[in-house]
Design an enzyme around this catalytic site. Structure first.
Site, short mmCIF file in Angstrom:
data_model
loop_
_atom_site.label_atom_id
_atom_site.label_comp_id
_atom_site.label_asym_id
_atom_site.label_seq_id
_atom_site.Cartn_x
_atom_site.Cartn_y
_atom_site.Cartn_z
CB CYS A 46 -0.99 -0.02 1.17
SG CYS A 46 -0.22 -0.06 2.80
CB CYS A 51 -3.80 1.59 7.01
SG CYS A 51 -3.64 3.05 8.05
CG ASP A 54 -5.36 5.77 2.30
OD1 ASP A 54 -5.40 5.40 3.49
OD2 ASP A 54 -4.48 6.50 1.83
CG ASN A 67 4.26 -1.70 5.28
OD1 ASN A 67 5.36 -2.02 5.71
ND2 ASN A 67 3.29 -2.58 5.21
CB SER A 113 0.18 -3.59 2.84
OG SER A 113 1.03 -2.66 3.44
P1 4NP Z 1 -1.83 2.79 4.02
O1 4NP Z 1 -2.49 4.13 4.58
O2 4NP Z 1 -1.26 3.12 2.64
O3 4NP Z 1 -2.98 1.85 3.93
O4 4NP Z 1 -0.77 2.38 5.00
C1 4NP Z 1 -1.79 5.35 4.64
C2 4NP Z 1 -0.92 5.56 5.67
C3 4NP Z 1 -0.26 6.78 5.78
C4 4NP Z 1 -0.49 7.76 4.83
C5 4NP Z 1 -1.36 7.54 3.79
C6 4NP Z 1 -2.01 6.32 3.69
N1 4NP Z 1 0.17 9.02 4.97
O5 4NP Z 1 -0.10 9.90 4.15
O6 4NP Z 1 0.99 9.18 5.88
#
Ligand code: 4NP
Length: 157
Positions: A8, A13, A125, A11, A15
């Site tokens: 994702c 949430c 997301d 990494n 994945s």
């Molecule tokens: P993930 O979610 O891709 O499912 O781990 C996110 C985690 C952090 C961020 C974006 C999406 N961020 O912008 O920090």
């Protein structure tokens, strides 16, 4: 032994949750040829961190215990894993750009390709949303994971 890696953005949430759901479901299949999973992010914003506490809380309620530590994808992952599974289309496009050969590109799939419920064509997301988003991630992962496990078993080594 067949290996899958879930990817994702951060990494923390989607994945890591995918990895935990995979590991629990695989342990109930009991096939010794299929046991290794990992997860990584496209970015290193959260490298070295535990998964988001909200994702860990929602997962634990369903019996999935997330222990992975965030890391960024590296080139060796394209050789190491048999399936490289993107959580959304934008991640999949980025992975295809990062892949350096046809064999690597052929390993890349979108998670929702494995889902029975065709309502979603990505794992949305949840990072900037509320509880429902985290529950939806788990619903989609639980729907697609048995088919993904079957597909992984059929991958030629
Ligand atoms: P993930 O979610 O891709 O499912 O781990 C996110 C985690 C952090 C961020 C974006 C999406 N961020 O912008 O920090």
């Amino acid at each position: 032994m067949k290996k899958v890696i879930f990817i994702c953005l951060g990494n923390i949430c989607r994945s890591p949750a995918a990895e935990a759901v995979f590991n629990k479901m695989v342990s109930s299949v009991g096939d010794s040829d299929i046991s290794l999973s990992d997860s990584a992010g496209l970015h290193d914003y959260h490298s070295g961190e535990l998964a988001d506490s909200r994702m860990r809380k929602h997962s634990a309620r369903r019996g999935y215990h997330i222990t992975s530590i965030s890391r960024k994808i590296i080139q060796a992952d394209f050789q190491e894993f048999d399936l490289i599974v993107a959580m959304d289309k934008s991640v999949m496009i980025s992975l295809k750009k990062l892949a350096r050969d046809t064999r690597s590109i052929e390993k890349i799939f979108l998670f929702t390709d494995f889902c029975n419920n065709k309502e979603y064509n990505e794992v949305p997301d949840p990072y900037y949303g509320g509880d429902l988003g985290f529950e939806l991630v788990l619903d989609i992962l639980e729907d697609g994971m048995p088919n993904l496990i079957s597909a992984l078993l059929k991958v030629r080594s």
